[in-house]
Design a protein around this motif. Sequence first.
Motif, mmCIF file in Angstrom:
data_model
loop_
_atom_site.group_PDB
_atom_site.id
_atom_site.type_symbol
_atom_site.label_atom_id
_atom_site.label_comp_id
_atom_site.label_asym_id
_atom_site.label_seq_id
_atom_site.Cartn_x
_atom_site.Cartn_y
_atom_site.Cartn_z
ATOM 1 N N ALA A 255 -13.458 2.431 16.695
ATOM 2 C CA ALA A 255 -13.548 3.758 17.306
ATOM 3 C C ALA A 255 -14.515 3.796 18.479
ATOM 4 N N VAL A 256 -15.546 2.952 18.462
ATOM 5 C CA VAL A 256 -16.532 2.995 19.544
ATOM 6 C C VAL A 256 -15.900 2.564 20.865
ATOM 7 N N TYR A 257 -14.867 1.729 20.800
ATOM 8 C CA TYR A 257 -14.196 1.312 22.029
ATOM 9 C C TYR A 257 -13.333 2.442 22.591
ATOM 10 N N VAL A 258 -12.858 3.305 21.712
ATOM 11 C CA VAL A 258 -12.176 4.504 22.185
ATOM 12 C C VAL A 258 -13.170 5.381 22.944
ATOM 13 N N LEU A 259 -14.356 5.525 22.377
ATOM 14 C CA LEU A 259 -15.392 6.364 22.983
ATOM 15 C C LEU A 259 -15.782 5.866 24.365
ATOM 16 N N VAL A 260 -16.186 4.603 24.456
ATOM 17 C CA VAL A 260 -16.649 4.087 25.745
ATOM 18 C C VAL A 260 -15.495 3.920 26.727
ATOM 19 N N GLY A 261 -14.305 3.646 26.200
ATOM 20 C CA GLY A 261 -13.153 3.490 27.081
ATOM 21 C C GLY A 261 -12.756 4.792 27.736
ATOM 22 N N MET A 262 -12.660 5.860 26.949
ATOM 23 C CA MET A 262 -12.288 7.161 27.512
ATOM 24 C C MET A 262 -13.391 7.725 28.393
ATOM 25 N N ALA B 165 1.215 6.609 32.040
ATOM 26 C CA ALA B 165 -0.065 7.203 32.451
ATOM 27 C C ALA B 165 -1.193 6.818 31.512
ATOM 28 N N HIS B 166 -0.874 6.597 30.251
ATOM 29 C CA HIS B 166 -1.914 6.291 29.261
ATOM 30 C C HIS B 166 -1.877 4.835 28.806
ATOM 31 N N ALA B 167 -1.038 4.024 29.460
ATOM 32 C CA ALA B 167 -0.902 2.625 29.054
ATOM 33 C C ALA B 167 -2.196 1.845 29.244
ATOM 34 N N ASP B 168 -2.961 2.210 30.268
ATOM 35 C CA ASP B 168 -4.211 1.486 30.541
ATOM 36 C C ASP B 168 -5.182 1.619 29.374
ATOM 37 N N ASN B 169 -5.396 2.851 28.916
ATOM 38 C CA ASN B 169 -6.289 3.065 27.780
ATOM 39 C C ASN B 169 -5.755 2.412 26.519
ATOM 40 N N VAL B 170 -4.451 2.513 26.303
ATOM 41 C CA VAL B 170 -3.844 1.913 25.105
ATOM 42 C C VAL B 170 -4.066 0.413 25.089
ATOM 43 N N LEU B 171 -3.825 -0.226 26.225
ATOM 44 C CA LEU B 171 -3.968 -1.681 26.302
ATOM 45 C C LEU B 171 -5.414 -2.102 26.088
ATOM 46 N N ASN B 172 -6.351 -1.404 26.717
ATOM 47 C CA ASN B 172 -7.757 -1.781 26.585
ATOM 48 C C ASN B 172 -8.262 -1.620 25.158
ATOM 49 N N VAL B 173 -7.948 -0.493 24.542
ATOM 50 C CA VAL B 173 -8.472 -0.231 23.199
ATOM 51 C C VAL B 173 -7.807 -1.120 22.164
ATOM 52 N N SER B 174 -6.480 -1.207 22.192
ATOM 53 C CA SER B 174 -5.792 -2.043 21.213
ATOM 54 C C SER B 174 -6.145 -3.510 21.407
ATOM 55 N N GLY B 175 -6.289 -3.931 22.666
ATOM 56 C CA GLY B 175 -6.704 -5.299 22.925
ATOM 57 C C GLY B 175 -8.083 -5.590 22.372
ATOM 58 N N MET B 176 -8.985 -4.605 22.492
ATOM 59 C CA MET B 176 -10.326 -4.771 21.961
ATOM 60 C C MET B 176 -10.311 -4.877 20.435
ATOM 61 N N VAL B 177 -9.456 -4.115 19.790
ATOM 62 C CA VAL B 177 -9.368 -4.164 18.337
ATOM 63 C C VAL B 177 -8.898 -5.537 17.876
ATOM 64 N N PHE B 178 -7.875 -6.067 18.528
ATOM 65 C CA PHE B 178 -7.370 -7.375 18.133
ATOM 66 C C PHE B 178 -8.369 -8.478 18.457
ATOM 67 N N VAL C 241 -7.948 -15.952 12.159
ATOM 68 C CA VAL C 241 -7.576 -14.948 13.155
ATOM 69 C C VAL C 241 -6.384 -14.129 12.678
ATOM 70 N N ILE C 242 -5.368 -14.804 12.136
ATOM 71 C CA ILE C 242 -4.188 -14.087 11.659
ATOM 72 C C ILE C 242 -4.557 -13.120 10.537
ATOM 73 N N GLU C 243 -5.446 -13.562 9.647
ATOM 74 C CA GLU C 243 -5.888 -12.673 8.566
ATOM 75 C C GLU C 243 -6.649 -11.477 9.119
ATOM 76 N N GLY C 244 -7.514 -11.726 10.104
ATOM 77 C CA GLY C 244 -8.258 -10.624 10.715
ATOM 78 C C GLY C 244 -7.350 -9.661 11.449
ATOM 79 N N VAL C 245 -6.374 -10.199 12.162
ATOM 80 C CA VAL C 245 -5.416 -9.343 12.873
ATOM 81 C C VAL C 245 -4.622 -8.510 11.877
ATOM 82 N N GLY C 246 -4.214 -9.122 10.768
ATOM 83 C CA GLY C 246 -3.462 -8.381 9.752
ATOM 84 C C GLY C 246 -4.264 -7.238 9.164
ATOM 85 N N ASN C 247 -5.562 -7.466 8.980
ATOM 86 C CA ASN C 247 -6.415 -6.414 8.413
ATOM 87 C C ASN C 247 -6.619 -5.253 9.384
#
Length: 488
Positions: A448-455, A340-353, A49-55
């Motif tokens: 990027a697809v999570y940005v698309l569906v999230g927005m 105002a944009h924290a919700d999108n930031v949290l969802n997308v970055s959380g999905m990436v991790f 997991v740590i290696e994947g998160v680092g990448n």
Amino acid sequence: MLTILGFAMIATFLVLIMTKKMSPIAALVLIPALFCVAVGQGAQLGDYVIEGVGNLAPTAAMLMFAIVYFGVMIDVGLFDPIVRGILKFCQADPMRIVVGTAVLAAIVSLDGDGSTTFMITVSAMYPLYKRLKMSLVVMTGVAATANGVMNTLPWGGPTARAATALKLDASEIFVPMIPALAMGLLAVFVLAYVLGLRERKRLGMLTLDEALAREPEPETVSTGAGGTGAGRAAGEDRLVKRTSAGGTGTAAGTGTDADADPAAADEDGDGDGDGFQGLDPNRSTLRPKLYWFNAGLTAALLTAMIMELMPIPVLFLLGAALALTVNFPHMPDQRARIAAHADNVLNVSGMVFAAAVFTGVLTGTGMVDNMADWVVGAVPDAMGPHMAIVTGLLSLPLTYFMSNDGFYFGVLPVLAEAGAAHGVSPLEIARASLAGQALHMSSPLVPAVYVLVGMAKVEFGDHTRFTVKWAILTSLVVLAAGVLFGIM
């Protein structure tokens, strides 16, 4: 055994999210964790997991600051003329709007970054789809497929990876592929035309005044990855403005079967008010006197990305900081915009991790390597002289179920060696490997697809069910055109 478990893990993940038994973020974490234990490597889970998160950390950072940057640009009105211009040109015709989505996504994709493409495309088109009550999965499907075809640009990633893996020149791979890719893009435009006609038949045509006079309807809240809204996180000022406009300030979401009816994912109307800000000339965040500064800053940012002057995360970090400072010099206003944009930031970055857990386990346990070896070994010897076509066909599932790095650096060299043994040049193999990119852009492993569906406030499962079949068709068009033109 690792091969079987690898395919089983991917299949389990896809089934659970498409049937909505689990949210994507939970499935991305729990499913690989369980399979890691199942293969007897539970003790190494933390390392994987740590290696994947680092990448994926640079990608997460890029998305975080890119969302803030483009969110600020939406707030200050940078895209308002685009929205008004497209709506005026389309004359509230659903067919023209869907085709316009494909054209806009293709044009913006020239910057080579899928996340940026989706942010700009959704920012411009989302208000039109919501105002006319059009299907949002049509928008996400068309945008993702168009971007997938354009993702083959030399600076987009796959072509550079193929060239590096096979020690070839990127221009030798890409330039001969242009006719085939043009056919793929034409297929996307035809698809957009057909889907647009279907939307026109469902909704009818309105005049511009009728479209603007439509009142949005309240939406229900959805709990999926792409179904979260920013109603509360967007700030009290947005809720006040939506209420005064006759709408509501509830969170937006979709949770219906988009494959059975692509309109079903958007039957609820408008939700959080974000989608109509581009058409609201009275919101307090507008900065008309700074319009050309913001336009110039955005153009400079995209130019720097294309020229690779700095890493993309650094560019967006600097751009977001500069945009906030110039447009909102007072600290309370800056905090309000970030909130105002924290919700999108949290969802997308959380999905990436969360995706980092999936990719970390898939790679660390050796599942990817075993799956690749099995697929290559399953190719009959009689298909050797046709390894370019085989590579093109294999690129569809393999680039969907694994990262581009895994495919181009792990699988492609093996396919190239198998082709060389039968007289197939590495150039043909490299060109054929690009065929699956239209499908790859809707892979659950693509941040990027999570940005698309999230927005767009679309459930990932709905997007997948609707888009995959059209993306596969587009990829097959690219492959067939390549064979027809003698490119591979």
